[in-house]
Each structure stands twice: as C-alpha cells, then as structure tokens.
Scaffold this motif. Structure first.
Motif, short mmCIF file in Angstrom:
data_model
loop_
_atom_site.label_atom_id
_atom_site.label_comp_id
_atom_site.label_asym_id
_atom_site.label_seq_id
_atom_site.Cartn_x
_atom_site.Cartn_y
_atom_site.Cartn_z
N UNK A 1 21.57 5.04 68.47
CA UNK A 1 20.32 5.76 69.19
C UNK A 1 19.77 4.82 70.22
N UNK A 2 19.88 3.54 70.15
CA UNK A 2 19.36 2.59 71.11
C UNK A 2 20.43 2.56 72.20
N UNK A 3 21.52 2.65 71.93
CA UNK A 3 22.65 2.53 73.07
C UNK A 3 22.48 3.92 74.03
N UNK A 4 21.73 5.31 73.40
CA UNK A 4 21.65 6.31 74.18
C UNK A 4 22.77 7.24 73.97
N UNK A 5 23.52 6.91 72.78
CA UNK A 5 24.60 7.87 72.45
C UNK A 5 24.25 8.77 71.32
N UNK A 6 23.18 8.75 70.79
CA UNK A 6 22.78 9.66 69.70
C UNK A 6 21.41 9.86 69.56
N UNK A 7 20.75 10.96 68.83
CA UNK A 7 19.68 11.26 68.67
C UNK A 7 19.35 11.54 67.20
N UNK A 8 18.27 11.07 66.54
CA UNK A 8 17.97 11.00 64.97
C UNK A 8 16.50 11.54 64.85
N UNK A 9 16.37 12.48 63.94
CA UNK A 9 15.04 12.97 63.60
C UNK A 9 14.86 12.76 62.12
N UNK A 10 13.55 12.56 62.02
CA UNK A 10 13.25 12.60 60.46
C UNK A 10 12.06 13.48 60.34
N UNK A 11 11.74 14.21 59.36
CA UNK A 11 10.99 15.19 58.85
C UNK A 11 10.41 15.18 57.73
N UNK A 12 9.14 15.15 57.47
CA UNK A 12 8.45 15.02 56.02
C UNK A 12 7.69 16.21 56.04
N UNK A 13 7.48 16.80 55.00
CA UNK A 13 6.60 17.81 54.82
C UNK A 13 5.97 17.97 53.37
N UNK A 14 4.89 18.63 53.42
CA UNK A 14 4.26 18.97 52.11
C UNK A 14 3.96 20.40 52.02
N UNK A 15 4.67 20.89 50.77
CA UNK A 15 4.44 22.39 50.55
C UNK A 15 3.54 22.50 49.24
N UNK A 16 2.89 23.61 49.23
CA UNK A 16 1.89 23.96 48.16
C UNK A 16 2.59 25.34 47.47
N UNK A 17 2.45 25.49 46.30
CA UNK A 17 2.76 26.90 45.59
C UNK A 17 1.51 27.10 44.46
N UNK A 18 0.84 28.25 44.78
CA UNK A 18 -0.10 28.68 43.78
C UNK A 18 0.23 29.61 42.80
N UNK A 19 1.80 29.93 42.93
CA UNK A 19 2.28 30.52 41.54
C UNK A 19 2.78 29.66 40.62
N UNK A 20 3.09 28.23 40.80
CA UNK A 20 3.56 27.51 39.68
C UNK A 20 2.44 26.54 39.37
#
Ligand SMILES: [Zn+2]
Length: 160
Positions: free
Chosen positions: A141-160
């Motif tokens: 990524x630093x050499x400009x030959x790749x792109x990286x992505x990170x994702x963090x999510x929070x989900x909620x569920x009222x049925x459980x």
C-alpha cells in the motif's frame, strides 16, 4: 443483542481500472484489479456486516471464481448481503472504516462515500464514518501498488 463485526480487504492497483471506494468512483491513475468491480471498501464492509450477523463471509456469498460475479457491481453485492442480514432482524448502529492507499486522496471524497454507503444501507449519514490513511511508504500500500480497507460495524437485534 448487540454485536460487532470486522472486515478487511486488499486489492492490487493497476492502470486501466476504475478506483472505487464505497460505490464512489474517484479519479486516479490506477484502480483496483479484481473479478468483480473490486470496490475494496464495500468488500470489507460486507465482511464486517456478515461477520457481526454470524452468517458467512464475502467469499462464501460471492465466490471470485463464479462467472455470475465477473465485473459485478459491488453495490449490488452489498445489497444482497445486507438484505439477508436485515431479514434476520439486525439493524446497523454504526460503521467505521479506514481506506489505506498512497493515491488518490480520500478526504475530498469522504462525504460522497459516506452518503453513498448511507443510501445503500438505509441509515443516516451520521452512522457512517470513513478515514483515508497512507501507509508511510511501508508494504504494497505504501508503494502505491495496492489499496486496503478495514471496516468495523456494530449491529443490534431486538428479536434476540
Ligand atoms: Zn475485494
């Protein structure tokens, strides 16, 4: 119940491909190589959401050797995965993301990316944040030959 999910993806950057991030095409010399349209951020987000719901990962849902997904629009893939997750009763509380690449700069497109993702996921823009980072010359990524992505999510569920 609330649950977190983490997703990561990386794609090579090559000339002649569009640079896509969260469904937004950003002008750049190179774009992501891949079987689908290779939107690295959306792929990381799909993994985060599926992981939080505990129902699979991006590669299982959309195999990279499946001709159905050749040049597939990753926005559509996200829609399919998110519909499955919502059918199980999950809502998105928030989603936080990092895109790491040397070029292009993400900040000028940050609001467009947030709006694109908010529309795709049916949430308020305030529930989504995106940061652009460089890798300070380290690794591909630093050499400009790749792109990286990170994702963090929070989900909620009222049925459980
Ligand atoms: Zn990918």
């Amino acid at each position: 119940m609330i649950r977190v999910g983490l997703g990561r993806d990386i794609h090579r950057l090559v000339p002649g491909r569009r640079f896509l991030a969260g469904g937004v095409a950003i002008p750049a010399e190179s774009g992501e190589a891949g079987h689908s349209d290779a939107d690295v951020l959306i792929h990381a987000i799909i993994d985060a959401l599926l992981g939080a719901a505990g129902i699979g990962d991006c590669g299982e849902f959309f195999p990279s050797n499946d001709p159905d997904y050749l040049d597939a629009d990753s926005k559509m893939l996200l829609g399919i995965a998110w519909n499955r997750i919502q059918e199980s009763g999950w809502n998105l509380v928030n989603l936080d993301c990092v895109i790491t690449c040397e070029e292009p700069k993400i900040l000028p497109y940050r609001e467009a990316i947030r709006e694109s993702l908010a529309t795709l996921l049916g949430v308020d823009t305030s529930a989504i944040f995106v940061k652009g980072k460089t890798n300070e010359g380290c690794d591909s990524t630093g050499a400009g030959t790749a792109v990286e992505a990170l994702a963090l999510c929070l989900l909620e569920n009222h049925e459980h």
